[in-house]
Every structure is written in structure tokens, then in C-alpha cells.
Scaffold this active site. Structure first.
Site, PDB file in Angstrom:
ATOM      1  NE  ARG A  14      50.352  39.235  35.195  1.00 49.24           N
ATOM      2  CZ  ARG A  14      48.942  38.966  35.622  1.00 49.24           C
ATOM      3  NH1 ARG A  14      48.121  39.996  35.314  1.00 49.24           N
ATOM      4  NH2 ARG A  14      48.156  37.891  35.653  1.00 49.24           N
TER       5      ARG A  14
ATOM      6  CD  GLU B 104      50.253  44.825  34.568  1.00 42.72           C
ATOM      7  OE1 GLU B 104      49.194  44.670  33.502  1.00 42.72           O
ATOM      8  OE2 GLU B 104      50.128  44.750  35.836  1.00 42.72           O
TER       9      GLU B 104
ATOM     10  NE  ARG C  64      42.570  49.057  38.740  1.00 46.60           N
ATOM     11  CZ  ARG C  64      42.743  50.363  38.175  1.00 46.60           C
ATOM     12  NH1 ARG C  64      42.759  51.208  39.087  1.00 46.60           N
ATOM     13  NH2 ARG C  64      43.494  50.759  37.173  1.00 46.60           N
ATOM     14  CG  HIS C  65      47.695  47.903  38.488  1.00 49.89           C
ATOM     15  ND1 HIS C  65      46.940  48.550  38.117  1.00 49.89           N
ATOM     16  CD2 HIS C  65      47.604  46.473  37.536  1.00 49.89           C
ATOM     17  CE1 HIS C  65      46.120  48.030  37.380  1.00 49.89           C
ATOM     18  NE2 HIS C  65      46.186  46.870  37.004  1.00 49.89           N
TER      19      HIS C  65
ATOM     20  CD  GLU D  41      40.183  41.707  36.259  1.00 51.18           C
ATOM     21  OE1 GLU D  41      40.248  42.494  35.526  1.00 51.18           O
ATOM     22  OE2 GLU D  41      40.966  40.873  36.468  1.00 51.18           O
TER      23      GLU D  41
ATOM     24  CB  SER E  61      40.817  37.109  34.482  1.00 52.48           C
ATOM     25  OG  SER E  61      40.327  38.166  34.332  1.00 52.48           O
TER      26      SER E  61
END
Ligand code: ATP
Length: 577
Positions: free
Chosen positions: A340, A342, A348-349, A497, A500
């Protein structure tokens, strides 16, 4: 120096001739005897000289010749230690009194007077044992010089040790192997540690002091507790280090028992995931990482030159899981890297993480999938409690956490997204009084809901179902009874989370219509090939989900960041080591 006594009669040659000898013969005999006597006298003189030289040398060295000099020092290829090799975790009563061979790191070494040194030897994980090196009166097999050498070994040196196993007078509380100790008879240095460790084991085994790779909003690390139980070193005095100091020193970061325990938990999660799914007839497959089109949304995809074209790193195996279902598989799963692009500098990432993905045919209702995922997650959580108890206890001593609460069988918590928002509006913090059913949840909302669910239902694991249409990707099927929501869910651990998923659109016309509704051209690059798969053959209804392995590990253990759960975290600020 005294000469060997010589018979004066022989020396003068006045030996009476033997019967029957002529005078000439007796003269010759006398000469021979004289030569022999001289030779012996010379031999005796040389022996006496040698003895005197040895005595002088001994006097010069203070009477300290090192009789153990072959039992220690740098290893070289001619040194062989024949004793039985044992791993510390396998030491038992049967070894007491026996000589064994151990290869380990020097976790600590200190002198206790001139004749004794204590060493703490460590093998993989936190298997440590005390070694007592004491010089014997005879100077072998251990001499004072050897004790001094061992006591000065640098920390984290790698050594080969031959030792007898003994029972200590009292259990050695500072070591994991507390019922036995080693009494080394040989110690060889295989690889020395540095003069100064860039990151000491005590610091490395403490909770991270600051997450300087992340943004300043990142939560502070939990205080270290109980580390002192791991070492005879005064660990309370050891400072903790920042995450970048840890990551910049991979050898010492990874040597910390806490990191190895986290890695064990991580690998156990992977194993449990496969185990459960295979017991339910899932088959594993391998999707590609390199793809030709940024099919799942352009912004957060890494691109790279690919000969005369451009390639991308897969943001998920989503399309490929569906191709497997289209290809006649009923249930598939895969474990692999997900990329990713991002610029999210949060706990969290990461820009690369490991996805645990599954996809399955739906027969009657998409809740078949939801229940399957619930089943695999509960199997993982229960399996961790059984298989990783020691590791979890060790991690908790450094990153304290409340026990991860599981729902009782049959009482799994499944709320709709709308029910979750209602709970937040009615019982959550003030700022969430007006949250809407049509908008996705923010991270603070998710966390607040997690706390409410824990309080109300006594579980840290739950599902939110029926997410709003606007919050889900184009391949998610709408609820046939209410198109404002989807047949899609998220799974949560401690209010965060971790997955998904949902039911996917399996009919090409419906898929094209949804793409247009989302403003995506069904003929665009990557998308057309995807839609064509559903035109090329009838594909059964199906659904699945993608779990972030790093998050499962981090949130189960209540670590302050997913970066600690990853082997080599990749973030916007870090591409090394
Ligand atoms: P988030 O909103 O937290 O960024 P997401 O909605 O983008 O996550 P999905 O695309 O649904 O996440 O990915 C499925 C799972 O993969 C997530 O639930 C999470 O466990 C994991 N995941 C997603 N993005 C990341 C990331 N950047 N780093 C680590 N794990 C991630």
C-alpha cells in the site's frame, strides 16, 4: 651442578685385568671404560642443566605455568570437542554429572575473585543457564588464566563450551534453566562481540521508548516490567531505546527474547490459519505480487518500471482469489505480501504487510463466509492460548496487556454497522452523539465502540456487518433488501479493524452497473480483464475477506505498534534493513 660420580680406580685405568687378558687388551678396555664414563658424566651434566633452566623459568613466572592453555582461547579448525551436544531446553536429570557441549552467546560474564568467573550463556529465545568457571588447585582443566579470560569475554560473543552439568545449591532464579548449572572445562571463542554493543540486550528486551518512525500522535510505549527476571544483569538500570535504534540494529533487536516470542506468535497465527482452513477443505494458492494495472484504485499503489512498460505491486490478492473461484475452486486461501503506497505514519499502517486471505463459494447466504472467518479467528485465538503460553507471558512482562477476551461459544457478537453507530450515539463518548449510519467509522469511533463492546458483551473480538454502500469497493454486493448497505463486514480486535470482507458481485452485468455507479469505466485498464472473467464462464456466488496478519499479532498482544509484529517493517520512512 655436580658431576656424576666416577670410580677413581676406573678413571686412573688401574682396573685389574680380567683373567686371561693380555696387558695390551686390558689397556684398551680401560680406555673404553674411561670414554663411557665421560659420556655418562656429560649426559648427567646436561640433564642437570635442563632441570635448572626449568626451575628458573618457573621461578620467573611466579610458579604459574598455564596448564589449561589448550582449554580456552580463539577457536581454530583443529579444536574438536567430543562431548555430547545438548540444547539448554533439553537439559535434564540424566545430564547431571555428565560432560556436555553447548554453543551459546555470552549474555553476561563477571569475575568473582581471581579464581572464579560467572557467565550467563544464552541460546535461542530466552534459554539461559549459569556457568561457573573455577580454577582448580592443580591448574587444570581450568587455570586462573582461563578464569580471567572467560570473565573478560565480551557480551554477545558466540562461544563453544565443554562443561559438566551440576545441580546448583539453590535454583538460579536469574536464568531460565534454573535447576542446573554448567561447570565449563573448555571455552572457545567462535565469534567475538564488539567492544561496545550498539544496543545491549537489556535495552533491546525492554519496551520501545519511542516510535520515532511514526507520527507524534502514536501512543507511548507501555512501561517495562519484569524484565529483570530474564537476566542476572541489572536490567533496571538499562535504558530503553527508540524503535529506530532497534530497527537500525537488527541483530540485537532480534536477539531480544521478546522479539523472538512475538515472531513465534506470528508464525503460530499463520500456521493456525492454514490448519483450520485446510480442515474445512480450503486449498492454498499463490497470487502474483507484480501486476500490470492498478486495478483497485490508483492513488495508493506502488508503480515500478517493467522493461518498456510500467508494473504495479498488488494492493491485495482480491481479483486473484476470485479468479480461483471462477477457475473452479470452491474454497481458497493465500498468505502473502500486500503493498500500500499510503503515506500513513501510524502504529496501524505499513507500506508492506502480510495478508491472510480467503475466498469461498456461497451456497445460501453470505453469512456462511462470515461464520467461517469467525471460526478461523476463534481457532487462532484459542490455539495461541494453548501453543504460545510461554511466549505470551514473556511478552506481557514487557508489554502489559489485559487478557484478550473471547466470546463464549454461541455468544459471538455480530452487530450491524447501524447497531454499532446507535450504541456509540447512545452510550459512547459525547463527541459521537451524532454519528451517521451512512458514513464509515473513524479510528477513534472504532476504538470507542471496542471499549463499549468489551464492557457490554465481555469480548475483545466482534463483527460489524452491513457496511454502508459508500464505504465499500465496487466489487461488493449490495444488500438486495436495502441497497444503502452492503453484504460486507469488518472484524475487530480490541476496537481495531483487522479484516474487511463481504460478498462479491459474481454476475458481469451487475458488476458493470456497480462500476458505473462508482464512477469507474468498466472498459478501463485492468477492470475490463476482471469483468471479462465473469463473462467467460458462469461463476458461483462467493465471498471472503482479507486479514492483516501484523495487526492480528499486534492487537492480540496489545503491542503499541504493528511495526513490532513485523519482521522488517516497511513504512513511508523506512526501507531498511
Ligand atoms: P485501514 O482503513 O485501517 O487503512 P483498510 O480498510 O485499507 O485499512 P483493507 O484494505 O480492508 O484495509 O485491508 C484488509 C486488512 O488488511 C485490514 O483490516 C488490516 O488488517 C490490514 N491492513 C490494511 N492496510 C494495512 C496497512 N497499511 N498496514 C498494515 N495492515 C493493513
Amino acid at each position: 651442578m655436580s658431576e656424576a660420580p666416577v670410580d677413581p680406580a676406573q678413571a686412573s685405568g688401574a682396573v685389574p685385568p680380567a683373567d686371561g687378558e693380555s696387558p695390551a687388551q686390558s689397556k684398551k678396555g680401560a680406555k673404553k671404560a674411561e670414554a663411557k664414563a665421560k659420556k655418562e658424566a656429560e649426559k648427567a651434566r646436561k640433564a642437570a642443566e635442563r632441570e635448572a633452566a626449568a626451575a628458573a623459568q618457573k621461578a620467573a613466572s611466579g610458579g604459574n605455568e598455564d596448564l589449561a592453555k589448550d582449554n580456552y582461547g580463539d577457536i581454530h579448525h583443529t579444536i574438536k570437542v567430543a562431548a555430547e551436544k545438548v540444547q539448554l531446553k533439553h537439559l535434564g536429570e540424566e545430564h547431571v554429572g555428565k560432560t556436555v557441549k553447548v554453543r551459546a552467546w555470552i549474555q553476561n560474564a563477571r569475575m568473582q575473585g581471581a579464581k572464579m568467573a560467572f557467565v550467563e550463556l544464552r541460546e535461542e529465545r530466552n534459554w539461559t543457564i549459569q556457568g561457573v568457571v573455577s580454577a582448580s588447585a592443580e591448574g587444570e582443566p581450568v587455570s586462573k588464566q582461563m578464569v580471567k579470560w572467560v570473565g573478560a569475554l565480551r557480551l554477545e560473543s558466540f562461544v563453544l563450551v565443554e562443561a559438566t552439568v551440576q545441580k546448583p545449591l539453590e535454583p538460579v532464579k536469574s536464568c531460565r534453566v534454573s535447576d542446573y548449572e554448567l561447570h565449563p572445562t573448555k571455552v572457545y571463542l567462535i565469534a567475538p562481540g564488539p567492544e561496545v554493543l550498539p544496543l545491549g540486550l537489556n535495552a533491546s528486551n525492554r519496551a520501545i521508548a519511542s516510535f520515532d518512525d511514526e507520527d507524534p500522535q502514536a501512543p507511548a510505549a507501555a512501561p517495562a516490567e519484569g524484565v529483570e527476571n530474564l537476566s542476572i544483569t541489572d536490567s533496571a538500570a538499562a535504558p530503553s531505546a527508540s524503535l529506530s535504534t532497534h530497527l537500525n540494529n537488527p541483530a540485537m533487536h532480534k536477539r531480544a527474547p521478546v522479539q523472538q516470542a512475538i515472531a513465534d506468535v506470528r508464525m503460530t497465527v499463520r500456521k493456525l490459519f492454514s490448519e483450520y482452513l485446510e480442515s474445512k477443505d480450503f486449498v492454498q494458492f499463490e497470487p502474483p505480487c507484480l501486476i500490470g494495472a492498478a486495478s483497485e484504485g490508483g492513488a495508493n499503489v506502488f508503480s515500478l518500471p517493467y522493461f518498456d512498460k510500467q508494473a504495479f505491486l498488488a494492493q491485495s490478492p482480491q481479483f486473484y482469489k476470485q479468479f480461483e473461484i471462477a477457475g473452479g475452486r470452491k474454497r481458497v486461501y493465500c498468505i502473502g505480501p500486500v503493498f500500500r503506497a499510503e503515506n500513513s505514519n501510524t502504529p496501524r499502517h505499513m507500506t508492506e504487510f502480510t495478508g491472510l486471505d480467503l475466498e469461498m463459494e456461497i451456497e445460501d447466504h453470505y453469512h456462511e463466509v462470515l461464520h467461517m472467518i469467525e471460526g478461523v479467528m476463534l481457532y487462532i485465538f484459542r490455539g495461541l492460548q494453548e501453543r504460545c503460553k510461554d511466549q505470551i507471558d514473556l511478552i506481557r512482562a514487557i508489554y502489559p496487556s489485559d487478557e484478550f477476551l473471547l466470546p463464549e461459544p454461541g455468544k459471538e457478537v455480530r452487530l450491524t454497522f447501524a447497531e454499532g453507530q446507535k450504541l456509540l450515539r447512545e452510550e459512547g463518548p459525547e463527541e459521537f452523539r451524532n454519528v451517521s449510519d451512512d458514513e464509515d467509522m473513524s479510528t477513534p469511533q472504532e476504538k470507542a465502540l471496542g471499549a463499549l463492546v468489551r464492557k457490554k458483551f465481555g469480548t475483545d473480538f466482534y463483527v460489524l456487518d452491513k457496511f454502508p454502500e459508500s464505504a465499500r469497493p465496487f466489487y461488493t454486493i449490495e444488500d438486495p433488501e436495502n441497497p444503502k448497505v452492503t453484504n460486507a463486514y469488518d472484524f475487530f480486535m480490541r476496537g481495531q479493524e483487522i479484516l474487511s470482507g463481504g460478498q462479491r458481485i459474481h454476475l458481469p452485468d451487475l458488476l458493470e452497473a456497480r462500476l458505473r455507479k462508482k464512477g469507474i469505466d468498466p472498459k478501463s485498464q485492468g477492470i475490463k480483464d476482471y469483468v471479462d472473467v465473469f463473462r467467460s464462464a458462469g461463476v458461483p456466488p462467493h465471498g471472503g475477506g482479507g486479514i492483516g496478519l501484523d495487526r492480528v499479532v499486534a492487537w492480540y498482544l496489545n503491542l503499541p505498534s504493528v511495526h513490532l509484529a513485523s519482521y522488517y517493517p516497511r513504512t513511508p520512512k523506512r526501507l531498511t534493513p
